[in-house]
Design a protein around this motif. Structure first.
Motif, short mmCIF file in Angstrom:
data_model
loop_
_atom_site.label_atom_id
_atom_site.label_comp_id
_atom_site.label_asym_id
_atom_site.label_seq_id
_atom_site.Cartn_x
_atom_site.Cartn_y
_atom_site.Cartn_z
N GLY A 80 0.80 -1.22 0.00
CA GLY A 80 0.00 0.00 0.00
C GLY A 80 0.83 1.26 0.00
O GLY A 80 0.30 2.35 0.22
N GLU A 81 2.12 1.15 -0.28
CA GLU A 81 3.02 2.29 -0.26
C GLU A 81 3.46 2.66 -1.67
O GLU A 81 3.46 1.83 -2.57
CB GLU A 81 4.26 1.96 0.59
N PRO A 82 3.86 3.93 -1.88
CA PRO A 82 4.41 4.31 -3.19
C PRO A 82 5.58 3.43 -3.57
O PRO A 82 6.36 3.00 -2.71
CB PRO A 82 4.85 5.77 -2.98
N THR A 83 5.71 3.14 -4.86
CA THR A 83 6.77 2.25 -5.32
C THR A 83 7.32 2.76 -6.65
O THR A 83 7.06 3.89 -7.05
CB THR A 83 6.25 0.81 -5.43
N THR A 84 8.07 1.94 -7.36
CA THR A 84 8.77 2.35 -8.56
C THR A 84 8.15 1.73 -9.81
O THR A 84 7.41 0.74 -9.74
CB THR A 84 10.24 1.92 -8.50
N LEU A 85 8.52 2.30 -10.94
CA LEU A 85 8.14 1.72 -12.23
C LEU A 85 8.66 0.30 -12.35
O LEU A 85 7.93 -0.61 -12.76
CB LEU A 85 8.69 2.59 -13.36
#
Length: 687
Positions: free
Chosen positions: A314-319
């Motif tokens: 549920g956290e921001p992540t990368t491409l």
């Protein structure tokens, strides 16, 4: 690492009045710079911006409200790597864009991505190298915005010597057409231009499958389709693009996916990737004066403009992490394709089956007999799926005569925090199209993998890390039990003998002359007469749920100590050697560097890592421990993250068991919850 957008939204209290947008999972994580997201119909005193779904009709109320209150409007839209299934199916996105100037598909006004490309200044060597690597990976794997379609059948477009030109139709009413400075008439013009400019080429028209099925209307008139090759079937766009030399489009995202593959692209509208010199353009946009490469456009769109959130954490992540996730999910969707006629599943287990087999191109029906399951499998071109623990000799014979593929399902090796007999749904299962891992009589998919499959260094290195984290966290299959009062005797080897459920299929199919706990205990005492022998009954036997008890007189005669309701990890830590028939505890002992003696034919025996009392002639390969772990925990099982119901990795299950998994509660309520999930029949939206 996470991908932060190149620009930050300035709003601190964002109103999201639309029900659909407000219901988006993880919206707060997609917009980390926003102080608070208000999900309500009307602004509060703190509201300083209003968001809606792009510039589509569904966002009319939000845009009107923003104009009325004199507040900035922020357009939200799906990112360019969205999901496996479609948004219309209720599948949440893994990527999102947020634009406070316009929206990428509307060239009638500026947007944040247009400003990024026009102004430049962000093109560092590191960013462009990263974009190049990600773009190459997308080109090689054929990922797109949505990835529900199956691979393209190459027989549809057999190899030819002449050029091929792909003309891409779009559905009537697509907002990107008008936003891209085009109209419906441009599609017929595009097709005629392709015929005129490429007279010797094969002209292929790609229509949306919904158009071919009569569910939607396309933009290319039917009368214009004479003499062209129509490709209407549902298939991955990247596979079709790979078959052609040039692509003609109006505003379709498939045009940019063609650029990613290095194809010549001619645009008859003004999508976000046109006007920068990377495409041949029939119209222009005066605001777009800079010249940008495909890599720069990709970097702006996929790295700077798009936002990514990991669906498990549920956290921001990368491409890059999103690419990994989508490839994993697409592989699961491909494996799940087709109909499964399931037998042997109790009602409370059906929820787990639906979770594990969820996908955009599959279906499941539950049956009470092999006869009805066989009929359904034949009618649908599908397969029979059986819970392997329910496969007795009579059922096995009936399946052998069914003349349809048979898959078997069983609990995985990292299962839950609590017993299956107490109705804890599994966090992992195995699906085997050859046999099942505990059946020594046939070569299972696991045995075939361990015997024949290449296990490259990067895979075994990952297995080593997984093994180390499992041991450090003290994780086992069920993760139950108390600390044992196990006291080693100086000068004696502590031999841990683990009991099993005697009517379990792993005993029936995995043993030979020794097939009872008493027989195991007698054999271990005979083989290790000087050892301090500690017997641990199986937890299901301890609770009274299953068969396998030993009389107290026999325990007194053969065992030096009995540890009851004991945690297996702590027992393994205190012993010097483990003896078993086929228990998974033997594999868990190997993970912890303990020597293991087997009296049956478990999956981990026969590879040179155990001392085996039973010959296993098919297993000729000598494995390292991490090769065994790679095949057993990384390649064979499937994992489902219990809090979200989403497919996940072994590492994520280890993290959940280590930190978040709830302690076992009252089994009655677990049974009722699982039963409700089954009888409700609701298919989970996993992708």
């Amino acid at each position: 690492m996470t991908d932060a957008p190149h620009f930050r939204l300035s709003a601190q209290s964002l109103l999201v009045p639309g029900r659909g947008v407000a219901a988006l999972p993880r919206l707060d994580a997609f917009l980390p710079e926003i102080g608070s997201v208000e999900r309500r119909r009307s602004p509060s005193a703190a509201t300083d911006a209003i968001a809606g779904w792009g510039y589509k009709p569904t966002a009319k109320h939000a845009r009107a409200l923003a104009e009325k209150r004199g507040l900035p409007y922020i357009a939200l839209e799906d990112g360019f790597l969205r999901s496996i299934d479609l948004g219309e199916a209720g599948t949440p996105p893994l990527s999102l864009v947020a634009d406070d100037l316009g929206i990428y598909y509307d060239a009638r006004g500026p947007s944040r991505i247009e400003t990024l490309l026009e102004d430049g200044g962000w093109q560092t060597p590191e960013l462009l190298a990263r974009a190049e690597a990600a773009m190459q990976r997308i080109a090689e794997t054929g990922l797109g915005k949505t990835n529900a379609a199956p691979p393209f059948d190459p027989r549809t477009l057999p190899e030819k010597s002449r050029r091929r030109v792909l003309v891409i139709d779009q559905t009537l009413g697509d907002a990107s057409i008008e936003g891209g400075l085009a109209d419906t008439g441009r599609f017929a013009e595009m097709l005629e231009t392709a015929r005129k400019d490429e007279p010797d080429a094969e002209i292929i028209v790609r229509r949306h499958p919904a158009v071919a099925a009569g569910l939607k209307k396309g933009c290319i008139p039917a009368r214009s389709l004479r003499g062209v090759t129509l490709v209407d079937e549902e298939a991955r766009a990247a596979d079709i693009i790979a078959k052609v030399d040039s692509v003609y489009c109006v505003t379709s995202l498939a045009g940019f996916e063609a650029l990613i593959q290095g194809k010549d692209v001619r645009c008859f509208g003004m999508p976000f990737y046109a006007g920068w010199g990377a495409t041949r353009d029939e119209i222009g946009c005066k605001r777009r004066t800079a010249k940008r490469s495909t890599v720069e456009i990709f970097a702006a769109a996929y790295l700077l403009y798009s936002r990514y959130v990991d669906p498990i954490s549920g956290e921001p992540t990368t491409l890059e992490a999103t690419i990994d996730r989508l490839l994993h999910w697409r592989m699961m969707a491909d494996r799940n394709e087709g109909h499964f006629a399931a037998i042997g599943f109790t009602p409370w287990k059906r929820a787990a089956v639906r979770n594990i087999l969820s996908g955009p191109r599959n279906s499941i029906s539950f049956h009470r007999s092999v006869i009805t399951a066989r009929h359904k499998a034949r009618a649908t071109g599908g397969k029979i799926l059986i819970w392997s623990g329910k496969e007795d000799a009579e059922t096995r014979d009936a399946l052998a005569r069914a003349s349809v593929p048979v898959w078997r399902m069983e609990d995985g090796f990292l299962r839950s925090r609590g017993l299956g007999s107490d109705f804890h749904l599994p966090a992992s299962v195995v699906l085997d199209d050859r046999g099942i891992y505990y059946d020594r009589h046939t070569a299972s998919r696991l045995e075939t993998t361990l015997e024949h499959r290449a296990l490259p260094p990067e895979l075994t290195a990952r297995a080593a890390r997984l093994r180390e984290s499992l041991v450090a966290a003290g994780i086992s299959k069920y993760n139950v039990g108390d600390a044992p009062e196990l006291t080693p005797v100086p000068g004696k080897e502590t031999l841990l003998v683990v009991g099993q459920v005697e009517d379990d299929r792993s005993i029936e199919r995995g043993t030979a002359d020794i097939a009872t706990n008493l027989g195991l205990l007698e054999a271990a005492r005979a083989d290790y007469p000087g050892a301090h022998l500690v017997y641990k009954p199986h937890p299901d036997v301890e609770t009274g749920n299953r068969k396998g008890g030993i009389a107290e007189a026999d325990l007194d005669r053969l065992a030096d100590q009995v540890v009851r309701n004991a945690n297996i990890d702590l027992c393994l830590g205190a012993c010097d050697r483990l003896a078993t028939m086929t228990s998974l505890a033997g594999f868990e002992a190997l993970l912890r560097g303990k020597p293991v003696t087997t009296y049956g034919g478990p999956f981990y025996a026969g590879w040179g890592l155990t001392e085996d009392r039973l010959a296993l002639d098919r297993r000729t390969r000598r494995l390292t421990l991490d090769e065994l772990v790679a095949g057993t925990l990384l390649l064979y099982p499937r994992y489902i993250h219990p809090p979200t119901g989403l497919p996940c990795t072994a590492e994520e299950i280890v993290s959940w068991l280590s930190e978040d998994a709830p302690a076992p509660g009252h089994k009655r309520w677990r049974w009722l919850r699982a039963l409700w999930a089954s009888v409700s029949g609701k298919k989970p939206v996993l992708y």
